[in-house]
Write an enzyme that holds these catalytic residues in place. Structure first.
Site, PDB file in Angstrom:
ATOM      1  N   CYS A 178     -22.824   7.621 -27.673  1.00 54.59           N
ATOM      2  CA  CYS A 178     -23.315   8.996 -27.494  1.00 54.59           C
ATOM      3  C   CYS A 178     -22.432   9.936 -28.332  1.00 54.59           C
ATOM      4  CB  CYS A 178     -23.195   9.365 -26.026  1.00 54.59           C
ATOM      5  SG  CYS A 178     -21.496   9.208 -25.468  1.00 54.59           S
TER       6      CYS A 178
ATOM      7  N   HIS B  85     -14.514   3.594 -22.729  1.00 49.09           N
ATOM      8  CA  HIS B  85     -14.437   2.330 -22.001  1.00 49.09           C
ATOM      9  C   HIS B  85     -15.205   1.228 -22.735  1.00 49.09           C
ATOM     10  CE1 HIS B  85     -13.398   4.452 -17.967  1.00 49.09           C
ATOM     11  NE2 HIS B  85     -12.316   4.129 -18.651  1.00 49.09           N
TER      12      HIS B  85
ATOM     13  N   GLU C 112     -12.600  10.016 -15.062  1.00 50.89           N
ATOM     14  CA  GLU C 112     -13.257  11.327 -15.130  1.00 50.89           C
ATOM     15  C   GLU C 112     -13.144  12.062 -13.792  1.00 50.89           C
ATOM     16  OE1 GLU C 112     -17.397  11.431 -16.506  1.00 50.89           O
ATOM     17  OE2 GLU C 112     -17.665  13.219 -15.264  1.00 50.89           O
TER      18      GLU C 112
HETATM   19 FE1  SF4 Z   1     -21.026  10.381 -23.655  1.00 50.90          FE
HETATM   20 FE2  SF4 Z   1     -19.624  10.645 -21.392  1.00 50.90          FE
HETATM   21 FE3  SF4 Z   1     -20.047  12.744 -22.971  1.00 50.90          FE
HETATM   22 FE4  SF4 Z   1     -22.071  11.665 -21.635  1.00 50.90          FE
HETATM   23  S1  SF4 Z   1     -20.278  12.685 -20.777  1.00 50.90           S
HETATM   24  S2  SF4 Z   1     -22.091  12.362 -23.776  1.00 50.90           S
HETATM   25  S3  SF4 Z   1     -21.515   9.494 -21.663  1.00 50.90           S
HETATM   26  S4  SF4 Z   1     -18.848  10.893 -23.463  1.00 50.90           S
END
Ligand code: SF4
Length: 325
Positions: free
Chosen positions: A16, A45, A130
């Protein structure tokens, strides 16, 4: 006659915008400052990504006190609590914050609601990096909700000032069920202004639902500590796949999983480079599953700029290069 063997390949899948930015941050920092560059926690990860960056000179540590004073340290995409910034400043570390902007958005929501006197019910997985970072934004105001069993135990100051927020990588359906149960206890519960579960997590779940409904087996490429990848396995099973497994590499696939399987679904988590999916496609093709159809559930064009700190140093270097004789 045996049914036709085929692969349904989910789109979107794989890395992403937040992951691309975090990996680029480490790579650029290595180019700019030279190795070693320290990274607090796994930048994303994924085992393959971590091993590749280690080979280039990144040193992964658990805490900033493992970083020599005066060094460069990068904070991972999952975000950190404010105390981590304070500790890094105390140790004279140069910090580059690769927290995904969509995680930062949740941090800002937490501080704003806490400032407005709300109790915050944070739906997320205990111990996930997170969640630790978000909790740190307002430790006296945030209550972690990690499953339905936590809901009965929640005590709030004022039931008319309660808000729910969430980790960015949860199952959308499960989270909505949790919110519905929370609302039975707190009818005046309010929600975040936008989705906390990020676009990448949502899109990958929508896509895996579509392939899961048609596949006998769904293979998810991703690491076992990747929250969004683990959710994809659950969503695939929920959508009707007979079985679903998480693998880091093609070599981890067990031939026995293919027994009686005509349609294999394939996707990958938000921290997974496409080369690993290619490896699985090749492995499957060697076993008769060479017919690949892409099922597109959404298109993505999200991009994030590099962290401000790095941007500044890159500009300085560019100016220096231009002005050198
Ligand atoms: Fe990617 Fe995590 Fe950001 Fe979503 S929150 S765009 S999964 S890095």
């Amino acid at each position: 006659m045996n049914p036709r063997k085929r692969v349904l390949l989910a789109a979107p899948r794989g890395s992403c915008a937040g992951v691309d930015r975090a990996i680029a941050t480490v790579e650029k920092a290595l180019e700019l400052y030279g190795p070693p560059v320290y990274v607090r926690h796994e930048i994303v990860h994924n085992t393959h990504v971590i091993n590749t960056l280690k080979a280039k000179g990144a040193v992964f540590v658990e805490e900033t006190d493992e970083v020599p004073e005066g060094s460069v340290v990068i904070f991972s995409a999952h975000g950190v609590a404010p105390t981590v910034h304070t500790e890094a400043a105390r140790r004279h570390l140069t910090t580059i914050d690769a927290t995904c902007p969509l995680v930062t958005k949740v941090h800002k929501e937490a501080t704003r609601y806490a400032g407005d006197g709300y109790d915050i019910l944070l739906i997320g997985h205990e111990g996930h990096e997170e969640v630790i970072g978000t909790l740190g934004e307002a430790p006296d105001r945030i209550i972690l909700v990690d499953g339905p069993e936590d809901i009965d135990r929640i005590e709030v100051r004022d039931p008319s000032r309660v808000v729910w927020l969430s980790q960015t990588t949860l199952s959308v359906d499960e989270t909505m069920e949790t919110v519905a149960t929370l609302r039975e206890r707190f009818p005046q519960l309010v929600g975040p202004p936008g989705d906390d579960i990020c676009y990448a997590t949502q899109n990958r779940q929508i896509a895996v639902k579509q392939i899961g409904a048609q596949a006998d087996l769904v293979i998810v490429v991703g690491s076992h500590n990747s929250s969004n990848s683990k959710r994809l396995v659950e969503v695939a099973l929920g959508a009707g796949a007979r079985s679903s497994y998480l693998v880091d590499y093609a070599e981890e696939i067990d031939e026995a999983w293919l027994e009686g399987v005509a349609t294999v679904g394939l996707t990958s988590g938000a921290s997974v480079p496409e080369i690993l999916v290619d490896g699985v496609l090749e492995w499957l093709a060697q076993r008769g599953y060479g017919d690949v159809e892409t099922i597109t559930a959404a298109t993505e064009n999200q991009r994030f700029a590099l962290p401000r700190e790095l941007h500044h140093d890159l500009q300085m270097e560019a100016d220096h290069t231009c002005h050198s004789p």
